[in-house]
Design a protein around this motif. Structure first.
Motif, PDB file in Angstrom:
ATOM      1  N   TYR A   1      31.302  58.090  32.498  1.00 55.34           N
ATOM      2  CA  TYR A   1      31.932  57.558  31.294  1.00 55.34           C
ATOM      3  C   TYR A   1      31.019  57.786  30.086  1.00 55.34           C
ATOM      4  CZ  TYR A   1      34.802  54.973  34.725  1.00 55.34           C
ATOM      5  OH  TYR A   1      35.613  54.613  35.773  1.00 55.34           O
ATOM      6  N   ARG A   2      29.726  57.580  30.299  1.00 53.65           N
ATOM      7  CA  ARG A   2      28.774  57.802  29.208  1.00 53.65           C
ATOM      8  C   ARG A   2      28.714  59.284  28.828  1.00 53.65           C
ATOM      9  NH1 ARG A   2      22.750  55.840  30.252  1.00 53.65           N
ATOM     10  NH2 ARG A   2      22.879  57.514  31.811  1.00 53.65           N
ATOM     11  N   MET A   3      28.687  60.147  29.843  1.00 56.78           N
ATOM     12  CA  MET A   3      28.627  61.590  29.596  1.00 56.78           C
ATOM     13  C   MET A   3      29.870  62.063  28.841  1.00 56.78           C
ATOM     14  SD  MET A   3      28.350  64.626  32.440  1.00 56.78           S
ATOM     15  CE  MET A   3      29.966  64.179  33.121  1.00 56.78           C
ATOM     16  N   ASP A   4      31.020  61.461  29.130  1.00 59.40           N
ATOM     17  CA  ASP A   4      32.259  61.839  28.440  1.00 59.40           C
ATOM     18  C   ASP A   4      32.288  61.379  26.985  1.00 59.40           C
ATOM     19  OD1 ASP A   4      33.174  62.928  30.813  1.00 59.40           O
ATOM     20  OD2 ASP A   4      34.393  61.182  31.348  1.00 59.40           O
ATOM     21  N   GLY A   5      31.369  60.497  26.619  1.00 61.68           N
ATOM     22  CA  GLY A   5      31.371  59.954  25.265  1.00 61.68           C
ATOM     23  C   GLY A   5      32.228  58.723  25.107  1.00 61.68           C
ATOM     24  N   ALA A   6      32.745  58.178  26.231  1.00 61.21           N
ATOM     25  CA  ALA A   6      33.634  57.015  26.142  1.00 61.21           C
ATOM     26  C   ALA A   6      32.918  55.792  25.581  1.00 61.21           C
ATOM     27  CB  ALA A   6      34.214  56.696  27.521  1.00 61.21           C
ATOM     28  N   PHE A   7      31.623  55.644  25.879  1.00 67.47           N
ATOM     29  CA  PHE A   7      30.885  54.481  25.412  1.00 67.47           C
ATOM     30  C   PHE A   7      30.655  54.495  23.899  1.00 67.47           C
ATOM     31  CE2 PHE A   7      28.859  53.791  29.827  1.00 67.47           C
ATOM     32  CZ  PHE A   7      29.883  52.909  30.169  1.00 67.47           C
ATOM     33  N   ASP A   8      30.916  55.602  23.260  1.00 66.21           N
ATOM     34  CA  ASP A   8      30.797  55.646  21.806  1.00 66.21           C
ATOM     35  C   ASP A   8      31.959  54.922  21.127  1.00 66.21           C
ATOM     36  OD1 ASP A   8      28.498  57.162  22.032  1.00 66.21           O
ATOM     37  OD2 ASP A   8      29.550  59.073  21.834  1.00 66.21           O
ATOM     38  N   HIS A   9      33.000  54.671  21.873  1.00 65.19           N
ATOM     39  CA  HIS A   9      34.224  54.095  21.299  1.00 65.19           C
ATOM     40  C   HIS A   9      34.651  52.785  21.956  1.00 65.19           C
ATOM     41  CE1 HIS A   9      34.962  58.082  19.421  1.00 65.19           C
ATOM     42  NE2 HIS A   9      34.496  58.545  20.576  1.00 65.19           N
ATOM     43  N   THR A  10      34.014  52.428  23.084  1.00 60.21           N
ATOM     44  CA  THR A  10      34.592  51.427  23.976  1.00 60.21           C
ATOM     45  C   THR A  10      33.721  50.198  24.160  1.00 60.21           C
ATOM     46  OG1 THR A  10      35.680  53.201  25.204  1.00 60.21           O
ATOM     47  CG2 THR A  10      35.493  51.077  26.313  1.00 60.21           C
ATOM     48  N   ILE A  11      34.342  49.030  24.072  1.00 54.61           N
ATOM     49  CA  ILE A  11      33.754  47.800  24.589  1.00 54.61           C
ATOM     50  C   ILE A  11      34.111  47.758  26.077  1.00 54.61           C
ATOM     51  CG2 ILE A  11      33.854  45.281  24.570  1.00 54.61           C
ATOM     52  CD1 ILE A  11      34.487  45.426  21.589  1.00 54.61           C
ATOM     53  N   MET A  12      33.094  47.797  26.928  1.00 53.83           N
ATOM     54  CA  MET A  12      33.362  47.748  28.366  1.00 53.83           C
ATOM     55  C   MET A  12      32.971  46.391  28.912  1.00 53.83           C
ATOM     56  SD  MET A  12      32.363  50.223  31.571  1.00 53.83           S
ATOM     57  CE  MET A  12      33.801  51.268  31.281  1.00 53.83           C
ATOM     58  N   ILE A  13      33.853  45.841  29.727  1.00 54.31           N
ATOM     59  CA  ILE A  13      33.585  44.579  30.420  1.00 54.31           C
ATOM     60  C   ILE A  13      33.472  44.908  31.902  1.00 54.31           C
ATOM     61  CG2 ILE A  13      34.472  42.281  30.939  1.00 54.31           C
ATOM     62  CD1 ILE A  13      35.989  42.492  28.217  1.00 54.31           C
ATOM     63  N   PHE A  14      32.282  44.771  32.429  1.00 55.87           N
ATOM     64  CA  PHE A  14      31.983  45.067  33.837  1.00 55.87           C
ATOM     65  C   PHE A  14      31.842  43.716  34.513  1.00 55.87           C
ATOM     66  CE2 PHE A  14      29.263  46.152  37.410  1.00 55.87           C
ATOM     67  CZ  PHE A  14      29.757  47.379  37.830  1.00 55.87           C
ATOM     68  N   PHE A  15      32.803  43.357  35.361  1.00 50.99           N
ATOM     69  CA  PHE A  15      32.905  41.950  35.748  1.00 50.99           C
ATOM     70  C   PHE A  15      33.479  41.753  37.144  1.00 50.99           C
ATOM     71  CE2 PHE A  15      37.142  43.014  34.748  1.00 50.99           C
ATOM     72  CZ  PHE A  15      38.010  41.976  35.020  1.00 50.99           C
ATOM     73  N   ALA A  16      33.450  40.487  37.577  1.00 45.63           N
ATOM     74  CA  ALA A  16      34.064  40.072  38.841  1.00 45.63           C
ATOM     75  C   ALA A  16      34.848  38.795  38.593  1.00 45.63           C
ATOM     76  CB  ALA A  16      33.005  39.853  39.919  1.00 45.63           C
ATOM     77  N   ASP A  17      35.653  38.428  39.577  1.00 45.45           N
ATOM     78  CA  ASP A  17      36.455  37.213  39.475  1.00 45.45           C
ATOM     79  C   ASP A  17      35.700  35.986  39.969  1.00 45.45           C
ATOM     80  OD1 ASP A  17      36.386  38.297  42.004  1.00 45.45           O
ATOM     81  OD2 ASP A  17      38.524  38.099  42.404  1.00 45.45           O
ATOM     82  N   HIS A  18      34.883  36.184  40.987  1.00 46.31           N
ATOM     83  CA  HIS A  18      34.084  35.115  41.598  1.00 46.31           C
ATOM     84  C   HIS A  18      33.056  35.799  42.489  1.00 46.31           C
ATOM     85  CE1 HIS A  18      36.522  35.958  45.159  1.00 46.31           C
ATOM     86  NE2 HIS A  18      37.612  35.724  44.448  1.00 46.31           N
ATOM     87  N   GLY A  19      32.230  35.012  43.149  1.00 45.58           N
ATOM     88  CA  GLY A  19      31.296  35.581  44.103  1.00 45.58           C
ATOM     89  C   GLY A  19      31.839  35.482  45.516  1.00 45.58           C
ATOM     90  N   THR A  20      30.939  35.534  46.487  1.00 43.76           N
ATOM     91  CA  THR A  20      31.328  35.459  47.896  1.00 43.76           C
ATOM     92  C   THR A  20      31.843  34.060  48.211  1.00 43.76           C
ATOM     93  OG1 THR A  20      29.685  37.106  48.505  1.00 43.76           O
ATOM     94  CG2 THR A  20      30.512  35.698  50.260  1.00 43.76           C
ATOM     95  N   ARG A  21      33.038  33.982  48.767  1.00 38.93           N
ATOM     96  CA  ARG A  21      33.660  32.685  49.031  1.00 38.93           C
ATOM     97  C   ARG A  21      33.508  32.223  50.471  1.00 38.93           C
ATOM     98  NH1 ARG A  21      39.182  33.859  48.369  1.00 38.93           N
ATOM     99  NH2 ARG A  21      39.607  31.641  48.714  1.00 38.93           N
ATOM    100  N   PHE A  22      33.240  33.132  51.384  1.00 36.03           N
ATOM    101  CA  PHE A  22      33.075  32.714  52.774  1.00 36.03           C
ATOM    102  C   PHE A  22      32.150  33.690  53.496  1.00 36.03           C
ATOM    103  CE2 PHE A  22      37.138  34.950  52.163  1.00 36.03           C
ATOM    104  CZ  PHE A  22      36.938  36.084  52.938  1.00 36.03           C
ATOM    105  N   GLY A  23      31.664  33.263  54.656  1.00 35.58           N
ATOM    106  CA  GLY A  23      30.785  34.117  55.442  1.00 35.58           C
ATOM    107  C   GLY A  23      29.331  33.669  55.399  1.00 35.58           C
ATOM    108  N   LYS A  24      28.445  34.496  55.974  1.00 36.84           N
ATOM    109  CA  LYS A  24      27.035  34.135  56.130  1.00 36.84           C
ATOM    110  C   LYS A  24      26.334  33.899  54.800  1.00 36.84           C
ATOM    111  CE  LYS A  24      26.306  36.450  60.578  1.00 36.84           C
ATOM    112  NZ  LYS A  24      25.532  37.495  61.307  1.00 36.84           N
ATOM    113  N   LEU A  25      26.665  34.705  53.813  1.00 36.20           N
ATOM    114  CA  LEU A  25      26.032  34.543  52.505  1.00 36.20           C
ATOM    115  C   LEU A  25      26.385  33.192  51.899  1.00 36.20           C
ATOM    116  CD1 LEU A  25      24.212  36.212  50.624  1.00 36.20           C
ATOM    117  CD2 LEU A  25      26.276  37.042  49.491  1.00 36.20           C
TER     118      LEU A  25
END
Length: 680
Positions: free
Chosen positions: A423-447
């Motif tokens: 995305y950076r190489m394409d030049g997209a970051f020159d025009h874009t607010i990017m939100i890199f995100f998740a909804d929540h963390g691990t909800r079950f399991g060993k962690l």
């Protein structure tokens, strides 16, 4: 310089007379320099930067050295009303269970057919690699043919139409503009036909912007917004499983919202809060029931606002059964965005060869490609076609590799890093607010069972990138994000921030100010400094999800069982209220894992706790039915032994997919152990 030589040199300096070291102004600098060199040498010795069975001890050792010698981060947030402790992602406890995963390829073959975009013609062109063809033909003179079947939108918005008749093509074929997806196959000409390769391609076909009469020259430049989402990934687990990605996200222009705290349990209510500004319950009382068909068209979703502000819109997810608006939800009755991936996803799932990893429920490969590759290639095409000439909004979301295995992101980090660098190489970051995100963390399991499990589940990753021109033109907004990195924020703030972006870009004609998040009147855009003394209540974060105030483990044997015992009757009453007693078994306590009491920010770890008639407790317990584990936040009265608890905020902390197959209620499934699923 070898490691032994370096260690010897640094050791000689360190062993000098202590009075000289204390007085010498370069000592601290030199010792820190030695540590950095040691870390550099070890990181070159282990270039993957990813702990495995052989280097886990080294990573743990280095993290301890750095944490002891260099001042460690103690808190994600430490403000007047909120202390969110920092968690070392490589602490001793997690390293006992952390198993980095190996990337599994979907195909070892090179692509026989590829597509390239011809910018002059504004068309996609198919190319056949003759060398690959020769390899697949075992270097014989056999002839072969290639053809495709078009994938198109069906009569219902969430389905695809019956595949069209075969269309044969040769090298250099120009894809018609109406074709947005295809299943292609190359096979030998002679019968019986031998299939050389099957594949699938999805296209963002360019559509020129409709000219508008009298565009105003004074209209501010509009930033594009791209939301790159990964299900179930906490900021702690990102650091652990994707250190290369985390390093990229620490670059210039990126801001990590370290106080970002989820507002609900699972994906739908958390994403719904971002995209609509409502909780599902409030939406039901104020607008419509999200369980009813047509509600998502009646709701004013964020893409509607962007569309009305002349943005081009796109939305894509990679697992149809778990899609945000389709898992135990009615989905859409109308195409929600200009580019909508789900019909193509359904075709890929049903018409290509699907592979799942051992023990995994979700599809890992569809045809020759990873499920998430279709999504993020779609995202890249969307930006390549439009971002330099008009504003766009898009959300691109993956479930398939991170939902069921918290350590699987370690196998994907190079793929995700490649996305970002492309995305950076394409030049997209020159025009874009990017939100890199998740909804929540691990909800079950060993962690989730670790001491830090409470934080792992409640602190999803959240990074916001601002392009250079935006930082220059709106320095106060960039400064606000910098400040807000270490202040409490929530999904509703992000909703307001998205609307703020629209208003920066000129807003929507006829609507001078956009409505803010309904469920949080005190929430705001993150482009303004969040109040330093903000509380969870002010960010619309319920007590059960709040990570701001400390809890202390209590171990009065037998006494703590009474808290869990007071919760279970409330859960059984819940089945009565929901008319589920004929389907769901009553629950009974097996044992209590642990119980914690909320202490408040003004009580230190060493202070003796006051005797309280009523207090807030967090209890984690197992019931006898199918060994189900739960975690509840309870206001418990020690005199009357009564409990105040909202059942629908109780967390299920182990997998429930095989326990509640008899019901479709998305929330009740967390608590219901079906009679039909009861294990002996």
């Amino acid at each position: 310089m070898g490691r032994l030589q370096l260690s010897f040199l640094c050791g000689r300096w360190h062993n000098m007379d202590s009075r000289f070291r204390a007085a010498h102004p370069l000592y601290k600098w030199f010792f820190g320099f030695c540590l950095l060199l040691l870390i550099f040498v070890f990181s070159n010795r282990f270039p993957n930067e990813l702990p495995n069975a052989q280097n886990a001890n080294t990573v743990s050792l280095l993290s301890r050295i750095v944490n002891v010698t260099l001042t460690p981060q103690k808190y994600f947030v430490k403000t007047a009303q909120c202390h969110i402790p920092f968690v070392n992602p490589f602490n001793d406890e997690v390293m006992k269970i952390y198993k980095p995963q190996t990337f599994v390829v979907c195909s070892n073959e090179s692509d026989l057919v590829t597509s390239a975009y011809d910018s002059q013609r504004q068309r996609y062109v198919l190319h056949i690699n003759q060398q690959v063809a020769q390899e697949l033909l075992n270097f014989t003179d056999a002839e072969y043919n290639c053809f495709y079947e078009e994938i198109s939108y069906g009569q219902h918005v969430d389905t695809y139409d019956k595949l069209k008749a075969d269309k044969y093509f040769t090298d250099g074929y120009v894809v018609p503009k109406h074709v947005e997806g295809m299943l292609l196959e190359c096979q030998t000409a002679e019968e019986p036909h031998k299939v050389l390769q099957r594949d699938a391609l999805i296209f963002i076909q360019y559509q020129p912007d409709e000219p508008t009469p009298k565009k105003r020259a004074s209209v501010p430049r509009k930033p594009s917004v791209i939301m790159y989402g990964i299900d179930s990934l906490s900021r702690i687990n990102l650091r652990r499983t994707m250190p290369k990605v985390y390093k990229f996200l620490k670059g210039t222009g990126w801001y990590e919202m370290q106080g970002y705290n989820k507002v609900a349990d699972n994906s739908f209510p958390n994403l719904f809060a971002i995209l609509s500004g409502y909780s599902p319950d409030t939406a039901k009382s104020q607008v419509c029931d999200t369980d009813q068909s047509g509600c998502f068209e009646e709701m004013s979703m964020i893409w509607h606002y962007f569309k009305n502000a002349s943005y081009l819109t796109a939305y894509a997810e990679d697992e149809s059964g778990s899609n945000t608006f389709n898992y135990l939800k009615p989905g859409f009755t109308e195409k929600p965005t200009d580019y909508y991936f789900r019909p193509f996803l359904r075709a890929l799932e049903e018409e290509t060869e699907v592979k799942r990893l051992p023990g995994q429920f979700m599809r890992y490969c569809m045809g020759r490609r990873l499920a998430n590759r279709y999504i993020y290639d779609y995202c890249r095409q969307f930006m390549q076609r439009y971002v330099k000439e008009r504003p766009i909004w898009g959300m691109f979301w993956t479930n398939h590799y991170s939902h069921d295995d918290p350590f699987m992101p370690s196998a994907m980090q190079n793929k995700v890093l490649t996305d970002l660098t492309n995305y950076r190489m394409d030049g997209a970051f020159d025009h874009t607010i990017m939100i890199f995100f998740a909804d929540h963390g691990t909800r079950f399991g060993k962690l989730r069972d670790l001491n830090s499990g409470f934080l792992e589940s409640r602190l999803p990753m959240m990074f916001i990138y601002l392009p250079p021109w935006f930082r220059e033109e709106y320095p106060s907004y960039a400064r606000a994000l910098e400040i807000n990195q270490n202040r409490l924020s929530s999904n509703f703030d992000l909703h307001n921030t998205l609307k703020h972006v629209i208003e920066i870009g000129g807003g929507i004609p006829g609507m001078p100010e956009l409505p803010k998040s309904y469920d949080c009147p005190t929430c705001q855009s993150l482009f303004y400094p969040v109040p330093e003394d903000r509380t969870c209540a002010q960010a619309a974060i319920d007590e059960h999800w709040c990570t701001c105030e400390p809890y202390r483990t209590i171990s009065h044997l037998g006494w703590t069982d009474r808290i869990a015992e007071s919760v279970i009757p409330r859960m059984n009453e819940y089945f009565v209220e929901k008319n589920l007693t004929h389907l769901c078994s009553n629950l009974s306590l097996s044992y209590v894992h642990n119980t914690n009491i909320k202490t408040g920010l003004d009580i230190s770890w060493h202070d003796e706790l006051p005797e309280l008639k009523e207090a807030v407790y967090r209890t984690k317990f197992k019931v006898q039915q199918n060994s189900a584990d739960f975690e509840a936040t309870v206001v418990f009265n020690n005199v009357t032994e009564t409990a105040e608890v909202n059942v629908e905020t109780i967390s299920r902390t182990n997998s429930y997919k095989e326990d509640s197959t008899c019901i479709e209620d998305k929330i009740a499934k967390l608590y219901c152990i079906c009679f039909s699923d009861l294990k002996p």
